[in-house]
Design a protein around this motif. Structure first.
Motif, PDB file in Angstrom:
ATOM      1  N   ALA A   1     -12.989  -1.439  21.365  1.00 60.51           N
ATOM      2  CA  ALA A   1     -12.692  -0.368  22.304  1.00 60.51           C
ATOM      3  C   ALA A   1     -11.458  -0.639  23.144  1.00 60.51           C
ATOM      4  O   ALA A   1     -10.849   0.300  23.676  1.00 60.51           O
ATOM      5  CB  ALA A   1     -13.900  -0.130  23.216  1.00 60.51           C
ATOM      6  N   ASP A   2     -11.041  -1.925  23.283  1.00 57.91           N
ATOM      7  CA  ASP A   2      -9.848  -2.207  24.077  1.00 57.91           C
ATOM      8  C   ASP A   2      -8.569  -1.808  23.359  1.00 57.91           C
ATOM      9  O   ASP A   2      -7.482  -1.832  23.931  1.00 57.91           O
ATOM     10  CB  ASP A   2      -9.787  -3.686  24.481  1.00 57.91           C
ATOM     11  CG  ASP A   2      -9.733  -4.628  23.280  1.00 57.91           C
ATOM     12  OD1 ASP A   2      -9.591  -4.133  22.136  1.00 57.91           O
ATOM     13  OD2 ASP A   2      -9.842  -5.853  23.483  1.00 57.91           O
ATOM     14  N   GLY A   3      -8.693  -1.439  22.070  1.00 58.56           N
ATOM     15  CA  GLY A   3      -7.537  -0.999  21.304  1.00 58.56           C
ATOM     16  C   GLY A   3      -6.627  -2.120  20.860  1.00 58.56           C
ATOM     17  O   GLY A   3      -5.614  -1.881  20.207  1.00 58.56           O
ATOM     18  N   VAL A   4      -6.945  -3.367  21.203  1.00 56.99           N
ATOM     19  CA  VAL A   4      -6.093  -4.520  20.903  1.00 56.99           C
ATOM     20  C   VAL A   4      -6.767  -5.476  19.924  1.00 56.99           C
ATOM     21  O   VAL A   4      -6.162  -5.918  18.941  1.00 56.99           O
ATOM     22  CB  VAL A   4      -5.720  -5.275  22.203  1.00 56.99           C
ATOM     23  CG1 VAL A   4      -4.916  -6.529  21.872  1.00 56.99           C
ATOM     24  CG2 VAL A   4      -4.958  -4.361  23.134  1.00 56.99           C
ATOM     25  N   THR A   5      -8.033  -5.797  20.183  1.00 53.72           N
ATOM     26  CA  THR A   5      -8.751  -6.778  19.371  1.00 53.72           C
ATOM     27  C   THR A   5      -9.160  -6.162  18.041  1.00 53.72           C
ATOM     28  O   THR A   5      -9.819  -5.120  18.005  1.00 53.72           O
ATOM     29  CB  THR A   5      -9.995  -7.287  20.099  1.00 53.72           C
ATOM     30  OG1 THR A   5      -9.626  -7.773  21.392  1.00 53.72           O
ATOM     31  CG2 THR A   5     -10.661  -8.412  19.327  1.00 53.72           C
ATOM     32  N   THR A   6      -8.755  -6.811  16.945  1.00 48.92           N
ATOM     33  CA  THR A   6      -9.091  -6.303  15.613  1.00 48.92           C
ATOM     34  C   THR A   6      -9.671  -7.423  14.748  1.00 48.92           C
ATOM     35  O   THR A   6      -9.342  -8.600  14.924  1.00 48.92           O
ATOM     36  CB  THR A   6      -7.857  -5.712  14.900  1.00 48.92           C
ATOM     37  OG1 THR A   6      -6.871  -6.740  14.735  1.00 48.92           O
ATOM     38  CG2 THR A   6      -7.266  -4.560  15.692  1.00 48.92           C
TER      39      THR A   6
END
Length: 545
Positions: free
Chosen positions: A303-308
């Motif tokens: 959800a943070d848009g960074v961690t994948t």
């Protein structure tokens, strides 16, 4: 009848209110179950990446995706769709009726009549009629709509990798801390290696040789025994899966790090306080911003848009084969050769990149592995010798352990083998590895230099040169070890030379290094510096190596 109608209406209103409250509770329970399910999904994804796992099946449903992992677990992930806005608050109640107008004033009394001549007084005028009542005031305007309640907040749960390389749980972008202020692990940590055992003590020096002409120095004592193995390292800590709930009294989000035994507030309101609030819309996913499903891999964005996180999809042999970067034999000896014996099971190891392929081969595709051989001495051609695969184990970190049993090798030929993966439609092959065809001894005898066997007891000087005889004579594993039962009586060096020390009896033993169960012993007696032995325990020197 009117009273009964009012009572029925109030009763129905209470039932409706109770139904709404039950529906609200059921919705919150379902929401919490979904949240905790998504937390578990994040940890399963982190674990899969840490352990080189992969995806074997993908299914899409109304809420997102369901993934089948290489270890058999199922991961359900919602697709991160935003929830709809809550309904508007209920309209305010109607204003109260206006106040009735005041009564009109009484009419004035009529004037007195003119005095008649000697007439009687005129009759008093009648009172004026009451004024007509004023009309009712207009209804007050409707009250303004109640303000919408402030939205409750669902905390965003995620994971982040810290500087130590481990993954930790986060809440709204900040690391989640336990009761002692430590970050909460999402992945397990491997156990520490056990401490090395202490080195064995050095053996005592051998006694000096007996005085005489140019007496030889005593043989050094045997090395001390190996130190005791260090204790096993402690088991690694398991990653923790947090659980969430809403405190029904404080309406705050709470987290449990011990499977629901204790709960700690996150300091985040789960429900608004102001004004009557419309029904909650369906929530968007608080954990995954997106899930991108490709042909060969799936990418999960939190959800943070960074961690994948990216996990490979290997649901067919072709996808496994196509993903191979390298499979390389790990040699156990400096010469880089593979040491094999006919009919003897052994384990060979390969380094597999990427690691997920090692997992796939051991878990789902071991049956596709086989060895192909070449004869590389005398004449080249397909090897008549074979290697059967008995088992395949993924040892982690891309190490694939293959248990094998060779057969059909002969001493007059050289061999090289390659490991292949083949499903009948496509194949991958490693480079060839040369084979050291090991022929260990199956028996051993002892000869003595310059002494015939079978002559009974004889006495020689203070030295005796013994020679090992290995069977079969074609063995290519000739290493042996000589030992004495009493170095105070007689010593023996690495080449089999026996030296008398003091009067007494000692047993001299020779043992194969390649086959420790293969050994032979003779007994000698030392008297006044001379050695006596039974030559019937010897073999002929002509057959000795």
């Amino acid at each position: 009848m009117a009273l009964m109608a009012v009572a029925c209406t109030d009763y129905q209103s209470s039932i409706d209110e109770l139904d709404n409250r039950v529906d609200g509770i059921e919705q919150r329970v379902a929401k919490l179950e979904s949240l905790n399910s998504q937390i578990a999904a994040i940890q399963q994804i982190v674990t899969a990446q840490e352990q080189a796992g992969y995806i074997t099946g993908v299914a899409q449903n109304a809420n997102g995706y369901q993934f089948t992992m290489s270890n058999g677990t199922i991961i359900s992930v919602r697709d991160g769709i935003d929830g709809k806005d809550g309904k508007d608050g209920a309209d305010g109640k109607d204003g109260k009726d206006g106040i009735d107008g005041k009564d009109g004033k009484d009419g004035q009394n009529g004037k007195d009549g003119v005095d008649g001549k000697d007439g009687k007084d005129g009759v008093d005028g009648k009172d004026g009629k009451d004024g007509v009542d004023g009309k009712d005031g207009k209804d007050g305007q409707n009250g303004k709509d109640g303000l919408n309640g402030q939205d409750g907040h669902t905390p965003i749960i995620g994971v982040a990798q810290d500087t130590d390389g481990n993954w930790y749980w986060t809440v709204d972008g900040e690391f989640l801390l336990d009761g002692t202020g430590n970050k909460v692990l999402a992945n397990g940590i491997g156990g520490q290696n056990g401490k090395d055992g202490q080195n064995g003590k050095d053996g005592q020096d051998g006694k000096d040789g007996a005085d005489g002409k140019d007496g030889k120095d005593g043989v050094d004592g045997k090395d001390g025994k190996d130190g005791v193995d260090g204790k096993d390292g402690q088991n690694g800590k398991d990653g923790i899966t947090p659980q969430l709930r809403i405190n029904t009294t404080t309406l705050m989000w709470e987290v449990s790090l011990d499977k629901g035994e204790t709960w700690t507030s996150l300091g985040v309101k789960a429900k608004g306080e102001d004004g009557a609030k419309g029904a909650d819309g369906a929530d968007g996913d608080a954990f995954f911003k997106s899930v991108t499903v490709g042909e060969t891999e799936v990418t999960f964005t939190l959800a943070d848009g960074v961690t994948t996180f990216t996990l490979p999809v290997m649901d067919t042999f072709k996808k496994v084969r196509d993903r191979v970067q390298s499979i390389v034999y790990i040699p156990e000896n400096l010469d880089g050769m593979m040491t094999l014996q006919n009919g003897v099971q052994t384990t060979v190891r390969y380094r597999v990149m990427p690691e997920a392929v090692a997992t796939a081969l051991a878990t789902n595709y071991a049956s596709t592995l086989s060895f192909i051989g070449e004869e590389v001495a005398v004449t080249r051609g397909i090897a008549s010798a074979t290697i059967a695969i008995d088992g395949v184990v993924n040892e982690g970190n891309g190490r694939l352990a293959v248990s094998i049993t060779p057969s059909g090798m002969t001493a007059d030929k050289g061999y090289a083998f390659a490991l292949t993966m083949n499903d009948g439609t496509s194949m991958y092959s490693t480079a060839y590895t040369s084979v050291f065809f090991a022929i260990p001894p199956v028996a051993i005898g002892i000869a003595a230099d310059g002494i015939l066997a079978g002559q009974g007891y004889i006495t020689v000087g203070n030295t005796l040169q013994l020679i090992p005889l290995l069977v079969p004579t074609t063995t290519n594993m000739k290493g042996v070890e000589w030992t004495t039962s009493d170095a105070n009586v007689a010593t023996v060096d690495a080449n089999g030379q026996v030296i008398a020390r003091n009067n007494g009896t000692a047993t001299i033993t020779v043992t194969s290094k390649a086959a420790p169960t293969v050994s032979k012993s003779i007994t000698i007696t030392v008297s006044d510096g001379s050695i006596t032995l039974n030559t019937n325990d010897l073999v002929s020197q002509s057959n000795a190596e």
